[in-house]
Design an enzyme around this catalytic site. Sequence first.
Site, PDB file in Angstrom:
ATOM      1  CE  LYS A 143       3.777  -7.286   0.883  1.00  0.00           C
ATOM      2  NZ  LYS A 143       5.076  -7.056   1.931  1.00  0.00           N
ATOM      3  CE  LYS A 176       4.319   0.841   2.060  1.00  0.00           C
ATOM      4  NZ  LYS A 176       5.712   0.368   2.476  1.00  0.00           N
ATOM      5  N   PRO A 232      11.050   1.892   4.271  1.00  0.00           N
ATOM      6  CG  PRO A 232      10.814   3.482   6.115  1.00  0.00           C
ATOM      7  CD  PRO A 232      11.718   2.922   5.052  1.00  0.00           C
TER       8      PRO A 232
END
EC number: 1.1.1.31
Length: 328
Positions: A197, A272, A78
């Site tokens: 990313k 996130k 995660p």
Amino acid sequence: MTDFVDNVAFIGLGAMGYAMAKNIRKKMAPTGTLYVFDVFGRVCEKFRDEFKSFGPIVIVESPKEAAAMSQTIISIVPGAKEVRDVYLNNNSGVIVAPKNEDRLIMECSTIDSQSSREVGQALGTAGTGKYIDTPVSTRMQGGVPGADSGTLSFLIGHSKPSDTDPISHRLEKVATMMGNPKKFFYCGKLGAGLAAKISNNYLSCSILLAVAEAMAIGIRSGVDEKLLHEVIQNSTGQNFMADVVQPVPGVVPDAPSSNNYRLGFKTQMMIKDLGLGVDAGYATGIKPTMAEAAYRVYENAAVDPKCIDRDGSSVYLHITTTQEDHQE
């Protein structure tokens, strides 16, 4: 030394990891062993029972044990906290496994670049492997569908394959078991794959919100939603999020919105990704004004029952119903 395709470890069998590990097991030599670890033991048992017909699958008790048995490690967990625990835990982490400088470590989680560099440098110093950040795409040829079909795109914190760098060819071969080589982007150095990313996700999350707001404004101004989509598609506002992830239901048939906001990328995860973008902005001296504004909206959408555990494009439901509530 045993060939790397005969002893692979996979750490993290969440939705993405489960599908990625499936392709590894199917494409490995049938005589090779896949070692699997997840904090939830039952998912490992489920995985073993489902795919053991393709070859041996062994459930291990820790990342340390996974590393001890493997020449190649792939992980996807995660966040940065979990990555550090997997690799740097002094009792159960990869760092305390037997030394092996030829061990290839592909870390596919989406975390901040600095954490990735710190973990990679620590492992290199300890002589326990070559750590490379290899985050995966979440949209085009990505996400769970891409993981399942083996067509993932990888953003790789390493140079392109070279005959002077044997591990680079191993990296490419393993990545090809899970993804499409035409969509491999070699970003040059440790942490750079994640930096690429994060920059992309900064844009995609912010643009998706902009599309939702623009569509809502046009529709409420009396423009037919399909016509408005066509106008944007053929004008300067054209973009991938409007074309493919279109947040208005019924406009793009295959979009999540037209399928009850079927999961592509969960609303809660937008926080996130945007948070990583905000942090990266400040770390590099760039004030992330767009991401900060989008973050505040997604922060509310992430606790909106209309958006929880649905695709992030469901933010359209959040902004339109919230505005309706304010108008009453």
